[in-house]
Write a protein that holds these residues in place. Structure first.
Motif, PDB file in Angstrom:
ATOM      1  N   ASP A 117       0.840  -1.204   0.000  1.00 37.91           N
ATOM      2  CA  ASP A 117       0.000   0.000   0.000  1.00 37.91           C
ATOM      3  C   ASP A 117       0.873   1.252   0.000  1.00 37.91           C
ATOM      4  OD1 ASP A 117      -2.704  -0.850  -0.062  1.00 37.91           O
ATOM      5  OD2 ASP A 117      -2.481  -1.630   1.985  1.00 37.91           O
ATOM      6  N   PRO A 118       0.283   2.387  -0.408  1.00 35.69           N
ATOM      7  CA  PRO A 118       1.045   3.647  -0.374  1.00 35.69           C
ATOM      8  C   PRO A 118       1.603   3.910   1.013  1.00 35.69           C
ATOM      9  CG  PRO A 118      -1.050   3.961  -1.509  1.00 35.69           C
ATOM     10  CD  PRO A 118      -1.083   2.571  -0.931  1.00 35.69           C
ATOM     11  N   GLY A 119       2.825   4.402   1.045  1.00 35.21           N
ATOM     12  CA  GLY A 119       3.452   4.759   2.325  1.00 35.21           C
ATOM     13  C   GLY A 119       4.161   3.592   3.000  1.00 35.21           C
ATOM     14  N   GLU A 120       3.913   2.363   2.539  1.00 35.20           N
ATOM     15  CA  GLU A 120       4.643   1.224   3.108  1.00 35.20           C
ATOM     16  C   GLU A 120       6.059   1.181   2.517  1.00 35.20           C
ATOM     17  OE1 GLU A 120       1.320  -1.926   4.562  1.00 35.20           O
ATOM     18  OE2 GLU A 120       1.768  -2.042   2.421  1.00 35.20           O
ATOM     19  N   THR A 121       6.852   0.270   3.056  1.00 33.18           N
ATOM     20  CA  THR A 121       8.263   0.221   2.661  1.00 33.18           C
ATOM     21  C   THR A 121       8.583  -1.049   1.883  1.00 33.18           C
ATOM     22  OG1 THR A 121       8.865   1.505   4.603  1.00 33.18           O
ATOM     23  CG2 THR A 121      10.643   0.260   3.559  1.00 33.18           C
ATOM     24  N   PHE A 139       4.876   2.560  -8.553  1.00 34.67           N
ATOM     25  CA  PHE A 139       3.465   2.356  -8.896  1.00 34.67           C
ATOM     26  C   PHE A 139       2.602   2.026  -7.679  1.00 34.67           C
ATOM     27  CE2 PHE A 139       5.078   2.581 -13.060  1.00 34.67           C
ATOM     28  CZ  PHE A 139       4.013   2.818 -13.920  1.00 34.67           C
ATOM     29  N   THR A 140       3.235   1.657  -6.564  1.00 33.25           N
ATOM     30  CA  THR A 140       2.466   1.385  -5.354  1.00 33.25           C
ATOM     31  C   THR A 140       2.437   2.610  -4.443  1.00 33.25           C
ATOM     32  OG1 THR A 140       4.466   0.586  -4.293  1.00 33.25           O
ATOM     33  CG2 THR A 140       3.024  -1.070  -5.281  1.00 33.25           C
ATOM     34  N   GLY A 141       3.284   3.598  -4.717  1.00 33.37           N
ATOM     35  CA  GLY A 141       3.392   4.737  -3.804  1.00 33.37           C
ATOM     36  C   GLY A 141       4.150   4.367  -2.545  1.00 33.37           C
ATOM     37  N   ALA A 142       4.909   3.293  -2.608  1.00 35.45           N
ATOM     38  CA  ALA A 142       5.681   2.864  -1.439  1.00 35.45           C
ATOM     39  C   ALA A 142       7.003   3.624  -1.385  1.00 35.45           C
ATOM     40  CB  ALA A 142       5.968   1.368  -1.529  1.00 35.45           C
ATOM     41  N   GLU A 143       7.609   3.583  -0.201  1.00 38.19           N
ATOM     42  CA  GLU A 143       8.963   4.112  -0.078  1.00 38.19           C
ATOM     43  C   GLU A 143       9.913   2.942  -0.316  1.00 38.19           C
ATOM     44  OE1 GLU A 143      12.192   5.753   3.084  1.00 38.19           O
ATOM     45  OE2 GLU A 143      10.279   4.999   3.833  1.00 38.19           O
ATOM     46  N   CYS A 144      10.921   3.158  -1.153  1.00 37.87           N
ATOM     47  CA  CYS A 144      11.877   2.072  -1.389  1.00 37.87           C
ATOM     48  C   CYS A 144      13.165   2.350  -0.626  1.00 37.87           C
ATOM     49  CB  CYS A 144      12.167   1.926  -2.880  1.00 37.87           C
ATOM     50  SG  CYS A 144      13.264   0.547  -3.188  1.00 37.87           S
ATOM     51  N   VAL A 145      13.556   1.424   0.237  1.00 39.35           N
ATOM     52  CA  VAL A 145      14.821   1.558   0.947  1.00 39.35           C
ATOM     53  C   VAL A 145      15.837   0.666   0.255  1.00 39.35           C
ATOM     54  CG1 VAL A 145      16.017   1.169   3.141  1.00 39.35           C
ATOM     55  CG2 VAL A 145      13.672   2.066   3.136  1.00 39.35           C
ATOM     56  N   ARG A 146      16.900   1.274  -0.257  1.00 38.04           N
ATOM     57  CA  ARG A 146      17.947   0.495  -0.935  1.00 38.04           C
ATOM     58  C   ARG A 146      18.985   0.062   0.091  1.00 38.04           C
ATOM     59  NH1 ARG A 146      18.313   1.241  -6.600  1.00 38.04           N
ATOM     60  NH2 ARG A 146      19.169  -0.838  -6.419  1.00 38.04           N
ATOM     61  N   VAL A 147      19.157  -1.217   0.265  1.00 40.43           N
ATOM     62  CA  VAL A 147      20.138  -1.729   1.224  1.00 40.43           C
ATOM     63  C   VAL A 147      21.365  -2.200   0.440  1.00 40.43           C
ATOM     64  CG1 VAL A 147      20.576  -3.486   2.987  1.00 40.43           C
ATOM     65  CG2 VAL A 147      18.345  -2.348   2.874  1.00 40.43           C
ATOM     66  N   PRO A 148      22.554  -1.667   0.783  1.00 39.96           N
ATOM     67  CA  PRO A 148      23.730  -1.979  -0.043  1.00 39.96           C
ATOM     68  C   PRO A 148      24.186  -3.438   0.075  1.00 39.96           C
ATOM     69  CG  PRO A 148      24.347  -0.607   1.841  1.00 39.96           C
ATOM     70  CD  PRO A 148      22.850  -0.710   1.855  1.00 39.96           C
ATOM     71  N   LEU A 149      24.565  -3.996  -1.045  1.00 40.41           N
ATOM     72  CA  LEU A 149      25.274  -5.288  -1.055  1.00 40.41           C
ATOM     73  C   LEU A 149      26.753  -4.922  -1.032  1.00 40.41           C
ATOM     74  CD1 LEU A 149      23.349  -7.159  -3.924  1.00 40.41           C
ATOM     75  CD2 LEU A 149      22.742  -6.951  -1.504  1.00 40.41           C
ATOM     76  N   ARG A 150      27.527  -5.671  -0.260  1.00 38.72           N
ATOM     77  CA  ARG A 150      28.926  -5.270  -0.078  1.00 38.72           C
ATOM     78  C   ARG A 150      29.868  -6.399  -0.522  1.00 38.72           C
ATOM     79  NH1 ARG A 150      28.322  -0.772   3.080  1.00 38.72           N
ATOM     80  NH2 ARG A 150      26.481  -0.736   4.425  1.00 38.72           N
ATOM     81  N   PRO A 151      30.964  -6.005  -1.200  1.00 37.57           N
ATOM     82  CA  PRO A 151      31.903  -7.044  -1.669  1.00 37.57           C
ATOM     83  C   PRO A 151      32.474  -7.858  -0.509  1.00 37.57           C
ATOM     84  CG  PRO A 151      32.765  -4.805  -2.068  1.00 37.57           C
ATOM     85  CD  PRO A 151      31.350  -4.661  -1.631  1.00 37.57           C
ATOM     86  N   GLU A 152      32.697  -7.214   0.655  1.00 39.02           N
ATOM     87  CA  GLU A 152      33.290  -7.950   1.781  1.00 39.02           C
ATOM     88  C   GLU A 152      32.319  -8.984   2.361  1.00 39.02           C
ATOM     89  OE1 GLU A 152      32.928  -4.689   1.502  1.00 39.02           O
ATOM     90  OE2 GLU A 152      32.083  -3.775   3.314  1.00 39.02           O
ATOM     91  N   GLY A 165       9.843  -3.863   9.886  1.00 40.64           N
ATOM     92  CA  GLY A 165       8.480  -3.429   9.585  1.00 40.64           C
ATOM     93  C   GLY A 165       8.226  -3.145   8.121  1.00 40.64           C
ATOM     94  N   ALA A 166       9.196  -3.445   7.252  1.00 37.13           N
ATOM     95  CA  ALA A 166       8.962  -3.239   5.815  1.00 37.13           C
ATOM     96  C   ALA A 166       7.921  -4.250   5.330  1.00 37.13           C
ATOM     97  CB  ALA A 166      10.263  -3.404   5.039  1.00 37.13           C
ATOM     98  N   ARG A 167       7.169  -3.878   4.315  1.00 37.50           N
ATOM     99  CA  ARG A 167       6.130  -4.773   3.802  1.00 37.50           C
ATOM    100  C   ARG A 167       6.711  -5.859   2.904  1.00 37.50           C
ATOM    101  NH1 ARG A 167       1.646  -7.484   4.550  1.00 37.50           N
ATOM    102  NH2 ARG A 167       0.125  -7.351   2.857  1.00 37.50           N
TER     103      ARG A 167
END
Ligand SMILES: Cc1ncc(COP(=O)(O)O)c(C=O)c1O
Length: 387
Positions: A117-121, A139-152, A165-167
């Motif tokens: 839903d809108p506003g979810e993550t 298209f959902t109106g969600a907030e997207c949190v980008r979590v880094p992938l790390r070489p180490e 609490g992300a959806r």
């Protein structure tokens, strides 16, 4: 009339990566240059002939020229369930746990429309397949949190870095663009974390069959049924243009996807789905891939070896990937600058930054060119000139 303004949600999405790069390459092609293409992830090898023949035969049958359903043909759903048993040792119900998709890209997009839903993550890895953070989120109106992938961490997403609490969480191994792979234990930990946090785990397993050196990619369903997994005929059988995939997982998630698809499409063409049955039927009872797939992977594997070793000789620190057909490395400068320099050598690569800001400085090369052309590209890079 001044033209038509796109909707806000569409304007928020950056242009698709290749749309931004295309003019750079087109301009050189127009000058008559031979561009050696390691860009987009589209196999250059052909679909095994028995699949093509089956599709042609089925296309001539009148019943197969009608609408399918958004859940997909039942005989293909049964074939997918049977393939999961043979390939992953997982039992799924073809009636409630399988949905046939028009390639996996469609499912990656629609699952978010069905559950967020809108506003979810939405959690999306960076770098990652652009649809997770672009279209699916916008298209959902969600907030997207980008979590880094790390070489180490071998490019494995660390759930401890993910917001609680992300959806929804998208995850993808064998990974585009890094070529990283994971084991079933890792998927179990992610699934446990998602269950504890009320987060829907969406596992993109589009490259499950593109494996080398004895590695076999697991299914997220080996860890349990609390997830939905997307698979594809595209890369396994060189069938990108057929648009055929499958979603398998928790019955509630599959039901939501089916309902969403019911409003947007009428399923993949029936004759293409029949070809899919023939494709999965090529696998052995023990889940081993057929010779045609083994041969294809042998071709990609050799190209991968030549490219990785060649890049190492040129001074780049490159890992030999155990999955996908992508070679991923730190180019030592801005991704776009390196991409431009390579274009001036008649070599097309993809800037890693196109997959997420945290991949600035990285480059992806797809091994969809024959070995001789890979050698020519490496020679051009070694001399620093096109000719
Ligand atoms: C990670 C990932 N997921 C999904 C897709 C979509 O594949 P298809 O829609 O052809 O199944 C791709 C295509 O490149 C991909 O790289």
């Amino acid at each position: 009339m001044t033209g038509y303004e796109q909707a806000d949600r569409l304007r928020r999405i950056p242009p698709y990566l290749y749309a931004r790069l295309a003019p750079m390459f087109a301009e050189r092609r127009a000058r008559g240059w031979d561009m050696i293409d390691f860009g987009i992830g589209d196999p250059d090898l052909c679909t095994p002939p028995c699949i093509v023949e089956e599709m042609c035969r089925q296309a001539a049958v009148g019943e197969n020229q009608k609408y399918s359903t958004s859940a997909g043909e039942r005989d293909l759903r049964i074939a997918v369930a049977d393939w999961y048993r043979r390939r992953f040792g997982v039992d799924v119900d073809p009636d409630t746990q399988v949905c046939i998709t028009i390639g996996s890209k469609e499912a990656v997009f629609n699952i978010a429309q069905a559950f967020v839903d809108p506003g979810e993550t939405i959690i999306a890895p960076s770098p990652g397949y652009p649809v997770y953070s672009g279209a699916a989120a916008a298209f959902t109106g969600a907030e997207c949190v980008r979590v880094p992938l790390r070489p180490e961490r071998d490019w494995l997403l660390d759930v401890d870095e993910c917001p609680q609490g992300a959806r929804m969480l998208y995850l993808n191994y064998p990974n585009n663009p890094t070529g990283a792979t994971c084991d079933a234990g890792y998927l179990r930990r992610v699934q446990d974390w998602c269950r504890d946090n009320g987060t829907i785990m969406c596992y993109d397993n589009a490259y499950s069959e593109m494996c080398y050196d004895g590695y076999r990619a697991p299914s997220a369903l080996e860890a349990g049924p609390d997830c939905i997994e997307f698979g594809s005929f595209s890369k396994t059988f060189n069938m990108t243009g057929y648009r055929l995939g499958y979603a398998v997982g928790h019955p509630d998630l599959v039901a939501g996807l089916r309902k969403c698809k019911g409003q947007t499409d009428s399923g993949a063409p029936i004759f293409v789905q029949k070809a899919g049955i023939a494709a999965l039927g090529m696998y052995g009872e023990d889940g081993r891939p057929p010779q045609a797939i083994v041969d294809n992977m042998g071709v990609y594997s050799e190209r991968r070896r030549v490219l990785v070793e060649g890049l190492r000789e040129l001074g780049f620190d490159v890992r030999m990937p155990k999955g996908t057909f992508y070679v991923w490395f730190d180019c030592g400068m801005s991704s776009f600058e390196f991409t431009e320099r390579m274009a001036d050598l008649g070599v097309i690569v993809t800037p890693g930054s196109g997959f997420g800001d945290s991949a600035e400085g990285y480059i992806r090369m797809t091994v969809t060119e024959p070995v001789e052309r890979i050698r020519t590209a490496l020679e051009r890079m070694g001399r620093g000139s096109y000719e």
